[in-house]
Write a protein that holds these residues in place. Structure first.
Motif, PDB file in Angstrom:
ATOM      1  N   ALA A 104      15.803  47.197  -5.595  1.00 23.00           N
ATOM      2  CA  ALA A 104      16.326  46.365  -4.509  1.00 23.00           C
ATOM      3  C   ALA A 104      16.159  44.887  -4.828  1.00 23.00           C
ATOM      4  CB  ALA A 104      15.617  46.717  -3.203  1.00 23.00           C
ATOM      5  N   ASN A 105      15.050  44.518  -5.456  1.00 23.80           N
ATOM      6  CA  ASN A 105      14.860  43.127  -5.856  1.00 23.80           C
ATOM      7  C   ASN A 105      15.868  42.703  -6.910  1.00 23.80           C
ATOM      8  OD1 ASN A 105      12.590  41.790  -4.486  1.00 23.80           O
ATOM      9  ND2 ASN A 105      11.416  43.516  -5.243  1.00 23.80           N
ATOM     10  N   ASN A 234      25.367  46.659  -4.960  1.00 17.10           N
ATOM     11  CA  ASN A 234      24.526  46.341  -6.111  1.00 17.10           C
ATOM     12  C   ASN A 234      23.253  47.173  -6.155  1.00 17.10           C
ATOM     13  OD1 ASN A 234      26.330  44.475  -7.079  1.00 17.10           O
ATOM     14  ND2 ASN A 234      25.285  42.708  -6.223  1.00 17.10           N
ATOM     15  N   VAL A 235      22.756  47.610  -4.994  1.00 20.42           N
ATOM     16  CA  VAL A 235      21.604  48.520  -5.005  1.00 20.42           C
ATOM     17  C   VAL A 235      21.979  49.810  -5.731  1.00 20.42           C
ATOM     18  CG1 VAL A 235      20.069  49.908  -3.571  1.00 20.42           C
ATOM     19  CG2 VAL A 235      20.555  47.547  -2.936  1.00 20.42           C
ATOM     20  N   ARG A 236      23.156  50.326  -5.428  1.00 17.77           N
ATOM     21  CA  ARG A 236      23.610  51.526  -6.130  1.00 17.77           C
ATOM     22  C   ARG A 236      23.841  51.226  -7.614  1.00 17.77           C
ATOM     23  NH1 ARG A 236      26.718  52.047  -1.265  1.00 17.77           N
ATOM     24  NH2 ARG A 236      28.556  51.197  -2.300  1.00 17.77           N
ATOM     25  N   GLY A 237      24.436  50.054  -7.902  1.00 17.93           N
ATOM     26  CA  GLY A 237      24.673  49.691  -9.292  1.00 17.93           C
ATOM     27  C   GLY A 237      23.383  49.528 -10.078  1.00 17.93           C
ATOM     28  N   SER A 239      20.736  51.102  -9.553  1.00 16.33           N
ATOM     29  CA  SER A 239      20.172  52.437  -9.769  1.00 16.33           C
ATOM     30  C   SER A 239      20.799  53.120 -10.975  1.00 16.33           C
ATOM     31  CB  SER A 239      20.391  53.311  -8.524  1.00 16.33           C
ATOM     32  OG  SER A 239      19.799  52.730  -7.383  1.00 16.33           O
ATOM     33  N   VAL A 240      22.006  52.710 -11.327  1.00 13.98           N
ATOM     34  CA  VAL A 240      22.721  53.369 -12.422  1.00 13.98           C
ATOM     35  C   VAL A 240      22.459  52.682 -13.761  1.00 13.98           C
ATOM     36  CG1 VAL A 240      25.014  53.922 -13.331  1.00 13.98           C
ATOM     37  CG2 VAL A 240      24.508  54.263 -10.905  1.00 13.98           C
ATOM     38  N   ILE A 241      22.447  51.338 -13.758  1.00 14.35           N
ATOM     39  CA  ILE A 241      22.325  50.667 -15.057  1.00 14.35           C
ATOM     40  C   ILE A 241      20.940  50.853 -15.679  1.00 14.35           C
ATOM     41  CG2 ILE A 241      24.080  48.952 -14.483  1.00 14.35           C
ATOM     42  CD1 ILE A 241      21.855  46.971 -14.012  1.00 14.35           C
ATOM     43  N   GLY A 242      19.995  51.360 -14.895  1.00 13.35           N
ATOM     44  CA  GLY A 242      18.720  51.714 -15.485  1.00 13.35           C
ATOM     45  C   GLY A 242      18.845  52.814 -16.520  1.00 13.35           C
ATOM     46  N   PHE A 243      19.958  53.538 -16.515  1.00 15.47           N
ATOM     47  CA  PHE A 243      20.192  54.588 -17.502  1.00 15.47           C
ATOM     48  C   PHE A 243      20.202  54.018 -18.923  1.00 15.47           C
ATOM     49  CE2 PHE A 243      22.073  58.477 -15.230  1.00 15.47           C
ATOM     50  CZ  PHE A 243      21.336  58.218 -14.081  1.00 15.47           C
ATOM     51  N   VAL A 244      20.559  52.739 -19.078  1.00 14.15           N
ATOM     52  CA  VAL A 244      20.629  52.128 -20.410  1.00 14.15           C
ATOM     53  C   VAL A 244      19.435  51.201 -20.647  1.00 14.15           C
ATOM     54  CG1 VAL A 244      23.125  52.332 -20.541  1.00 14.15           C
ATOM     55  CG2 VAL A 244      22.126  50.264 -19.559  1.00 14.15           C
ATOM     56  N   ILE A 272      16.984  57.101  -2.891  1.00 12.05           N
ATOM     57  CA  ILE A 272      18.023  56.075  -3.082  1.00 12.05           C
ATOM     58  C   ILE A 272      18.973  56.057  -1.893  1.00 12.05           C
ATOM     59  CG2 ILE A 272      19.990  55.396  -4.511  1.00 12.05           C
ATOM     60  CD1 ILE A 272      18.491  56.546  -6.921  1.00 12.05           C
ATOM     61  N   VAL A 273      19.379  57.240  -1.426  1.00 11.12           N
ATOM     62  CA  VAL A 273      20.276  57.314  -0.274  1.00 11.12           C
ATOM     63  C   VAL A 273      19.624  56.703   0.963  1.00 11.12           C
ATOM     64  CG1 VAL A 273      21.415  58.905   1.317  1.00 11.12           C
ATOM     65  CG2 VAL A 273      21.552  59.313  -1.139  1.00 11.12           C
ATOM     66  N   LEU A 274      18.368  57.035   1.209  1.00 12.91           N
ATOM     67  CA  LEU A 274      17.669  56.482   2.364  1.00 12.91           C
ATOM     68  C   LEU A 274      17.541  54.960   2.249  1.00 12.91           C
ATOM     69  CD1 LEU A 274      14.857  59.140   2.875  1.00 12.91           C
ATOM     70  CD2 LEU A 274      16.919  58.816   4.256  1.00 12.91           C
ATOM     71  N   THR A 275      17.333  54.472   1.043  1.00 15.86           N
ATOM     72  CA  THR A 275      17.233  53.020   0.837  1.00 15.86           C
ATOM     73  C   THR A 275      18.551  52.331   1.154  1.00 15.86           C
ATOM     74  OG1 THR A 275      15.566  53.350  -0.893  1.00 15.86           O
ATOM     75  CG2 THR A 275      16.694  51.234  -0.846  1.00 15.86           C
ATOM     76  N   VAL A 276      19.654  52.902   0.681  1.00 15.81           N
ATOM     77  CA  VAL A 276      20.962  52.317   0.943  1.00 15.81           C
ATOM     78  C   VAL A 276      21.283  52.351   2.434  1.00 15.81           C
ATOM     79  CG1 VAL A 276      23.444  52.575   0.539  1.00 15.81           C
ATOM     80  CG2 VAL A 276      21.845  52.818  -1.358  1.00 15.81           C
ATOM     81  N   VAL A 277      20.934  53.445   3.110  1.00 14.06           N
ATOM     82  CA  VAL A 277      21.171  53.537   4.556  1.00 14.06           C
ATOM     83  C   VAL A 277      20.369  52.472   5.290  1.00 14.06           C
ATOM     84  CG1 VAL A 277      20.795  54.982   6.599  1.00 14.06           C
ATOM     85  CG2 VAL A 277      21.795  55.973   4.539  1.00 14.06           C
ATOM     86  N   LEU A 278      19.106  52.299   4.917  1.00 16.59           N
ATOM     87  CA  LEU A 278      18.262  51.292   5.556  1.00 16.59           C
ATOM     88  C   LEU A 278      18.816  49.892   5.330  1.00 16.59           C
ATOM     89  CD1 LEU A 278      15.672  50.557   7.068  1.00 16.59           C
ATOM     90  CD2 LEU A 278      14.476  50.549   4.867  1.00 16.59           C
ATOM     91  N   ILE A 279      19.246  49.612   4.118  1.00 17.23           N
ATOM     92  CA  ILE A 279      19.820  48.300   3.819  1.00 17.23           C
ATOM     93  C   ILE A 279      21.102  48.076   4.612  1.00 17.23           C
ATOM     94  CG2 ILE A 279      20.958  46.966   1.987  1.00 17.23           C
ATOM     95  CD1 ILE A 279      18.894  48.119   0.066  1.00 17.23           C
ATOM     96  N   ASP A 280      21.910  49.114   4.748  1.00  8.09           N
ATOM     97  CA  ASP A 280      23.144  48.994   5.519  1.00  8.09           C
ATOM     98  C   ASP A 280      22.846  48.665   6.978  1.00  8.09           C
ATOM     99  OD1 ASP A 280      26.058  49.326   5.912  1.00  8.09           O
ATOM    100  OD2 ASP A 280      25.462  51.075   7.068  1.00  8.09           O
TER     101      ASP A 280
END
Length: 295
Positions: A104-105, A234-237, A239-244, A272-280
Motif C-alpha cells: 500500500a505504501n 495501483n494497490v493491485r498493480g 501486488s503483481v509486480i512483486g512477481f519480478v 489483498i481483496v480485503l485491503t482493496v475493499v478497505l481502501i475503496d
C-alpha cells in the motif's frame, strides 16, 4: 392523410425520410457484419475456441477447490497450531500484513509521484489550453508513450537498474500512472468552461496563473476522484509486480504459487481483496468530504 391529399412537398419529405432510414439500416447491418467478422478473426488468431474453453473449465474449478481452506467448526477459533482454525489458515498473518502495508505504501508513493508528473503535463495536453500545436502534440505523445509500456516491463527494467526491492516497483507504477492520469486530467481540463480562463487572462495573468486559478478549481473534484481510483488500481498493480522482484506482497504470492501452497495462496489473495475493499471505502469517504458531500 392519404397520398391523394398529401402535397408534393410532404411526399418528397416522406420519400427522403424512408431513403435515409434505409441507408441507416444498411449501414448498421454492414457495421454489425464487420464487427462479427472481426470478432471471429480475433478468436481464430488467439485460438479462443469453445472446445478449449470447455476442456479448461474443469481444471479451473479443480484449482479453486484446492485453494479452499480446510476449516472445522469445532476448532474454527482455535490457536495457530489447531488444524482447521482461522489462525492456522493465516499462520503467517504478521508477515503478510507487513508486506501488504509495504504494498500500500508503494502504491501511495507511486500515485503521488505519478500525479505530480501528470498534472502539469495535462494542461499542455489539453487542446483548449495548450500554448501551441507543438506543445500539445509533444505532451500528448509523451503521455501515450509512457502509459503504453506495461508496469511489469518497467519493473523488469528498473529491477535490473536499481536492484530487487520496493524502489523499482514504485518507479514502475509511477511511470505508468503518470501516463494514465495525464490523459484523464487533460480530458477533464478540455471539458471545463472557459469563462473563468478568459477573465483571468484578461486581467493580466500568465498562462501558468490562469491554469492555477481559473482551471484547477473547476477540475479539482475530478482530479481527486481519478487519483483515488488510480491509488486503488495501483494497490493491485503493486501486488503483481512483486512477481519480478519489485517488492511488496507480490514476491510472497509468487513464492507460494510456484510452490503450490494452495491454502496460503487463498489466504494472501483474501488479504489483498480485503485491503482493496478497505481502501475503496476510505477513498469514497475522503472524496465525498473533499467535494463537500456527506458519505
Amino acid at each position: 392523410m392519404s397520398e391523394a391529399l398529401a402535397s408534393p412537398a410532404v411526399l418528397r419529405g416522406e420519400a427522403a425520410f424512408q431513403q435515409a432510414r434505409r441507408r441507416r439500416r444498411l449501414g448498421a447491418l454492414g457495421a454489425g457484419l464487420a464487427l462479427g467478422l472481426a470478432v471471429l478473426v480475433a478468436a481464430w488468431i488467439s485460438e479462443f475456441r469453445p472446445e478449449a474453453l470447455l476442456a479448461g473449465l474443469p481444471r479451473v474449478g479443480d484449482y479453486f477447490a484446492r485453494l479452499a481452506p480446510t476449516l472445522h467448526w469445532n476448532s474454527l477459533f482455535g490457536g495457530v497450531k489447531a488444524e482447521g482454525s482461522l489462525a492456522y489458515w493465516f499462520y503467517r498473518l504478521d508477515k503478510w500484513s507487513w508486506l501488504i502495508f509495504e504494498t500500500a505504501n508503494m502504491a501511495a508513493l507511486a500515485t503521488l509521484a505519478g500525479t505530480a508528473a501528470a498534472l502539469p503535463l495535462s494542461f499542455l495536453a489539453a487542446r483548449n489550453l495548450s500554448p501551441n500545436t507543438w506543445s500539445f502534440q509533444l505532451a500528448r505523445r509523451a503521455l501515450e508513450a509512457v502509459r503504453t509500456v506495461p508496469e511489469l516491463v518497467y519493473a523488469l527494467i528498473l529491477v535490473w537498474a536499481f536492484g530487487v526491492g520496493a524502489l523499482a516497483g514504485i518507479l514502475a507504477i509511477a511511470l505508468h500512472s503518470a501516463g494514465a492520469l495525464g490523459k484523464l486530467f487533460a480530458e477533464a481540463v478540455e471539458n471545463t468552461e472557459m469563462g473563468a480562463w478568459d477573465g483571468v487572462r484578461a486581467s493580466g495573468a500568465t498562462w501558468a496563473q490562469g491554469c492555477r486559478w481559473a482551471i484547477l478549481p473547476q477540475v479539482a473534484p475530478s482530479i481527486v476522484s481519478y487519483v483515488l481510483l488510480r491509488f486503488e488500481i495501483n494497490v493491485r498493480g503493486a501486488s503483481v509486480i512483486g512477481f519480478v522482484g519489485a517488492g511488496g506482497i507480490g514476491e510472497e504470492l509468487y513464492t507460494v504459487i510456484s510452490s503450490n501452497y494452495y491454502e496460503e495462496i487463498s489466504a494472501i489473495v483474501l488479504l489483498i481483496v480485503l485491503t482493496v475493499v478497505l481502501i475503496d471505502l476510505l477513498s469514497e469517504r475522503l472524496r465525498h468530504r473533499l467535494i463537500g458531500r456527506r458519505a
